[in-house]
Design a protein around this motif. Sequence first.
Motif, PDB file in Angstrom:
ATOM      1  N   ILE A   9       0.851  -1.189   0.000  1.00 14.52           N
ATOM      2  CA  ILE A   9       0.000   0.000   0.000  1.00 14.52           C
ATOM      3  C   ILE A   9       0.886   1.239   0.000  1.00 14.52           C
ATOM      4  O   ILE A   9       1.893   1.286   0.713  1.00 14.52           O
ATOM      5  N   PHE A  10       0.519   2.227  -0.785  1.00 16.41           N
ATOM      6  CA  PHE A  10       1.184   3.530  -0.771  1.00 16.41           C
ATOM      7  C   PHE A  10       0.180   4.538  -0.241  1.00 16.41           C
ATOM      8  O   PHE A  10      -0.914   4.662  -0.772  1.00 16.41           O
ATOM      9  N   ASN A  11       0.570   5.258   0.840  1.00 13.21           N
ATOM     10  CA  ASN A  11      -0.358   6.190   1.456  1.00 13.21           C
ATOM     11  C   ASN A  11       0.413   7.288   2.184  1.00 13.21           C
ATOM     12  O   ASN A  11       1.268   6.996   3.018  1.00 13.21           O
ATOM     13  N   ASN A  12       0.105   8.534   1.873  1.00 18.48           N
ATOM     14  CA  ASN A  12       0.682   9.695   2.566  1.00 18.48           C
ATOM     15  C   ASN A  12       2.208   9.654   2.667  1.00 18.48           C
ATOM     16  O   ASN A  12       2.772   9.852   3.736  1.00 18.48           O
ATOM     17  N   GLY A  13       2.863   9.353   1.540  1.00 23.49           N
ATOM     18  CA  GLY A  13       4.323   9.349   1.527  1.00 23.49           C
ATOM     19  C   GLY A  13       4.941   8.142   2.206  1.00 23.49           C
ATOM     20  O   GLY A  13       6.121   8.166   2.546  1.00 23.49           O
ATOM     21  N   LEU A  14       4.150   7.083   2.386  1.00 17.52           N
ATOM     22  CA  LEU A  14       4.640   5.873   3.033  1.00 17.52           C
ATOM     23  C   LEU A  14       4.432   4.650   2.152  1.00 17.52           C
ATOM     24  O   LEU A  14       3.461   4.577   1.399  1.00 17.52           O
ATOM     25  N   LEU A  15       5.332   3.692   2.270  1.00 11.88           N
ATOM     26  CA  LEU A  15       5.162   2.354   1.709  1.00 11.88           C
ATOM     27  C   LEU A  15       4.791   1.461   2.877  1.00 11.88           C
ATOM     28  O   LEU A  15       5.538   1.373   3.860  1.00 11.88           O
ATOM     29  N   ILE A  16       3.634   0.819   2.785  1.00 19.47           N
ATOM     30  CA  ILE A  16       3.156  -0.054   3.847  1.00 19.47           C
ATOM     31  C   ILE A  16       3.074  -1.467   3.290  1.00 19.47           C
ATOM     32  O   ILE A  16       2.423  -1.693   2.265  1.00 19.47           O
ATOM     33  N   VAL A  17       3.753  -2.395   3.948  1.00 15.95           N
ATOM     34  CA  VAL A  17       3.713  -3.798   3.559  1.00 15.95           C
ATOM     35  C   VAL A  17       2.980  -4.544   4.662  1.00 15.95           C
ATOM     36  O   VAL A  17       3.432  -4.578   5.806  1.00 15.95           O
ATOM     37  N   GLU A  18       1.831  -5.107   4.304  1.00 13.33           N
ATOM     38  CA  GLU A  18       1.018  -5.825   5.276  1.00 13.33           C
ATOM     39  C   GLU A  18       1.132  -7.317   5.024  1.00 13.33           C
ATOM     40  O   GLU A  18       0.858  -7.794   3.927  1.00 13.33           O
ATOM     41  N   LYS A  19       1.539  -8.031   6.060  1.00 18.77           N
ATOM     42  CA  LYS A  19       1.703  -9.481   5.950  1.00 18.77           C
ATOM     43  C   LYS A  19       0.388 -10.195   6.227  1.00 18.77           C
ATOM     44  O   LYS A  19      -0.579  -9.586   6.672  1.00 18.77           O
ATOM     45  N   ASP A  20       0.393 -11.494   5.994  1.00 17.92           N
ATOM     46  CA  ASP A  20      -0.796 -12.326   6.117  1.00 17.92           C
ATOM     47  C   ASP A  20      -1.508 -12.185   7.462  1.00 17.92           C
ATOM     48  O   ASP A  20      -2.713 -12.098   7.511  1.00 17.92           O
ATOM     49  N   GLY A  21      -0.784 -12.132   8.552  1.00 17.00           N
ATOM     50  CA  GLY A  21      -1.401 -12.049   9.877  1.00 17.00           C
ATOM     51  C   GLY A  21      -1.817 -10.647  10.274  1.00 17.00           C
ATOM     52  O   GLY A  21      -2.238 -10.423  11.393  1.00 17.00           O
ATOM     53  N   GLY A  22      -1.670  -9.674   9.368  1.00 16.22           N
ATOM     54  CA  GLY A  22      -2.051  -8.305   9.669  1.00 16.22           C
ATOM     55  C   GLY A  22      -0.889  -7.436  10.131  1.00 16.22           C
ATOM     56  O   GLY A  22      -1.039  -6.228  10.285  1.00 16.22           O
ATOM     57  N   LYS A  23       0.264  -8.044  10.390  1.00 13.06           N
ATOM     58  CA  LYS A  23       1.439  -7.274  10.811  1.00 13.06           C
ATOM     59  C   LYS A  23       1.889  -6.377   9.660  1.00 13.06           C
ATOM     60  O   LYS A  23       1.933  -6.794   8.512  1.00 13.06           O
ATOM     61  N   GLN A  24       2.225  -5.131  10.006  1.00 11.20           N
ATOM     62  CA  GLN A  24       2.628  -4.168   8.985  1.00 11.20           C
ATOM     63  C   GLN A  24       4.053  -3.691   9.205  1.00 11.20           C
ATOM     64  O   GLN A  24       4.499  -3.560  10.342  1.00 11.20           O
ATOM     65  N   GLN A  25       4.729  -3.439   8.096  1.00  9.19           N
ATOM     66  CA  GLN A  25       6.001  -2.738   8.120  1.00  9.19           C
ATOM     67  C   GLN A  25       5.794  -1.466   7.317  1.00  9.19           C
ATOM     68  O   GLN A  25       5.226  -1.500   6.223  1.00  9.19           O
ATOM     69  N   VAL A  26       6.253  -0.341   7.865  1.00  6.25           N
ATOM     70  CA  VAL A  26       6.034   0.954   7.240  1.00  6.25           C
ATOM     71  C   VAL A  26       7.390   1.590   6.939  1.00  6.25           C
ATOM     72  O   VAL A  26       8.275   1.626   7.786  1.00  6.25           O
ATOM     73  N   PHE A  27       7.532   2.082   5.693  1.00  5.02           N
ATOM     74  CA  PHE A  27       8.763   2.713   5.244  1.00  5.02           C
ATOM     75  C   PHE A  27       8.437   4.077   4.649  1.00  5.02           C
ATOM     76  O   PHE A  27       7.539   4.177   3.814  1.00  5.02           O
ATOM     77  N   PRO A  28       9.158   5.126   5.025  1.00  7.70           N
ATOM     78  CA  PRO A  28       8.958   6.422   4.366  1.00  7.70           C
ATOM     79  C   PRO A  28       9.484   6.346   2.926  1.00  7.70           C
ATOM     80  O   PRO A  28      10.546   5.767   2.684  1.00  7.70           O
ATOM     81  N   LEU A  29       8.750   6.918   2.003  1.00  5.91           N
ATOM     82  CA  LEU A  29       9.193   6.912   0.606  1.00  5.91           C
ATOM     83  C   LEU A  29      10.457   7.735   0.404  1.00  5.91           C
ATOM     84  O   LEU A  29      11.131   7.577  -0.607  1.00  5.91           O
ATOM     85  N   GLU A  30      10.811   8.570   1.377  1.00  3.29           N
ATOM     86  CA  GLU A  30      12.073   9.309   1.304  1.00  3.29           C
ATOM     87  C   GLU A  30      13.257   8.354   1.203  1.00  3.29           C
ATOM     88  O   GLU A  30      14.285   8.692   0.636  1.00  3.29           O
ATOM     89  N   TRP A  31      13.109   7.153   1.751  1.00  5.28           N
ATOM     90  CA  TRP A  31      14.181   6.165   1.706  1.00  5.28           C
ATOM     91  C   TRP A  31      14.344   5.563   0.321  1.00  5.28           C
ATOM     92  O   TRP A  31      15.384   4.970   0.025  1.00  5.28           O
ATOM     93  N   PHE A  32      13.315   5.664  -0.518  1.00  7.56           N
ATOM     94  CA  PHE A  32      13.317   5.049  -1.841  1.00  7.56           C
ATOM     95  C   PHE A  32      12.896   6.075  -2.888  1.00  7.56           C
ATOM     96  O   PHE A  32      11.736   6.091  -3.330  1.00  7.56           O
ATOM     97  N   PRO A  33      13.815   6.956  -3.305  1.00  5.71           N
ATOM     98  CA  PRO A  33      13.462   8.005  -4.268  1.00  5.71           C
ATOM     99  C   PRO A  33      12.841   7.452  -5.555  1.00  5.71           C
ATOM    100  O   PRO A  33      11.942   8.073  -6.123  1.00  5.71           O
TER     101      PRO A  33
END
Length: 72
Positions: free
Chosen positions: A16-40
């Motif tokens: 998911i891309f939302n508000n300048g963030l990359l959000i990766v949601e795993k099967d159990g609902g756990k999320q990892q969030v990365f600022p898009l600033e890290w990935f130009p």
Amino acid sequence: MPLFTTRKQEKKVKVIFNNGLLIVEKDGGKQQVFPLEWFPALRNASDEDREDWLQTDKGIHFNKLGLDVSII
């Protein structure tokens, strides 16, 4: 005799891309969030380029961008 396999089960994730963030949601609902600033490349990419990804054994690979994002 038990059967063994060397293939790992494929894990499903949601990207998911939302508000300048990359959000990766795993099967159990756990999320990892990365600022898009890290990935130009992702920050400046089109929606089409962002949607073209594959899950790998180490994370997410964005095909058109040649970019890998490691997830735990």
